[in-house]
Design a protein around this motif. Sequence first.
Motif, short mmCIF file in Angstrom:
data_model
loop_
_atom_site.label_atom_id
_atom_site.label_comp_id
_atom_site.label_asym_id
_atom_site.label_seq_id
_atom_site.Cartn_x
_atom_site.Cartn_y
_atom_site.Cartn_z
N SER A 1 -53.85 9.96 -12.61
CA SER A 1 -54.08 10.83 -13.76
C SER A 1 -55.12 11.89 -13.45
N ASP A 2 -56.22 11.48 -12.82
CA ASP A 2 -57.27 12.43 -12.45
C ASP A 2 -56.75 13.46 -11.45
N ARG A 3 -55.97 12.97 -10.48
CA ARG A 3 -55.43 13.89 -9.47
C ARG A 3 -54.47 14.89 -10.11
N LEU A 4 -53.64 14.41 -11.03
CA LEU A 4 -52.72 15.31 -11.71
C LEU A 4 -53.48 16.33 -12.54
N MET A 5 -54.53 15.91 -13.23
CA MET A 5 -55.32 16.83 -14.05
C MET A 5 -55.94 17.92 -13.18
N GLU A 6 -56.48 17.54 -12.04
CA GLU A 6 -57.06 18.52 -11.11
C GLU A 6 -56.00 19.50 -10.62
N PHE A 7 -54.84 18.96 -10.28
CA PHE A 7 -53.74 19.79 -9.81
C PHE A 7 -53.31 20.77 -10.90
N LEU A 8 -53.17 20.27 -12.14
CA LEU A 8 -52.81 21.14 -13.26
C LEU A 8 -53.83 22.26 -13.45
N ILE B 1 -52.34 12.37 -20.35
CA ILE B 1 -51.94 11.84 -19.05
C ILE B 1 -52.59 10.48 -18.90
N ALA B 2 -51.78 9.45 -18.73
CA ALA B 2 -52.30 8.09 -18.67
C ALA B 2 -51.73 7.35 -17.48
N ASP B 3 -52.51 6.42 -16.97
CA ASP B 3 -52.00 5.59 -15.88
C ASP B 3 -50.97 4.59 -16.40
N ASP B 4 -50.95 4.34 -17.71
CA ASP B 4 -49.96 3.43 -18.27
C ASP B 4 -49.84 3.68 -19.77
N ILE C 1 -45.36 23.00 -12.96
CA ILE C 1 -46.50 22.42 -12.24
C ILE C 1 -46.27 20.94 -11.99
N LEU C 2 -45.77 20.22 -13.00
CA LEU C 2 -45.49 18.79 -12.81
C LEU C 2 -44.45 18.57 -11.73
N THR C 3 -43.42 19.40 -11.73
CA THR C 3 -42.38 19.30 -10.70
C THR C 3 -42.99 19.51 -9.32
#
Length: 142
Positions: free
Chosen positions: A6-13, A82-85, A130-132
């Motif tokens: 989740s943290d990595r995705l947020m940084e990427f976003l 964005i959640a890990d679960d 971005i998600l893709t």
Amino acid sequence: MDMSMSDRLMEFLAKEFEKRGFRLKRRAVLEGISNIRYYFDLVVEDQKGNKIIFSIAPKVKLEDVLVILATRMDLNTPHVIIADDVDPQAQALLNELNIFTASFGRSRLSIIADLPGNEVESLAREILDILTSFLSTKKALG
């Protein structure tokens, strides 16, 4: 310290939105029509002032659904969590309430999004792009 997906995705976003010319506010506070102040991990704003707010949560449980709905109504702003679960019952209820949820492997990464109306259509498309990109990069690395 190892970052969660989740943290990595947020940084990427955040990096991708910034590259595309969006204004970002990290660890931002927005005030709702009720005068309640809400904390968000990221607020993305386009040139017209349209916003999408992002939150990271380790897990979204069934008892979190009411808070998610209250926040949605109070701010009237598209919200992505964005959640890990995400608990399957919470996910089913959110889907019934027309809040988009997506899981990328149970117990790995879930996204809950409320992206209504045409006013945020371009931002929603940006998020999907971005998600893709994030997911294809992750597959290439993983």
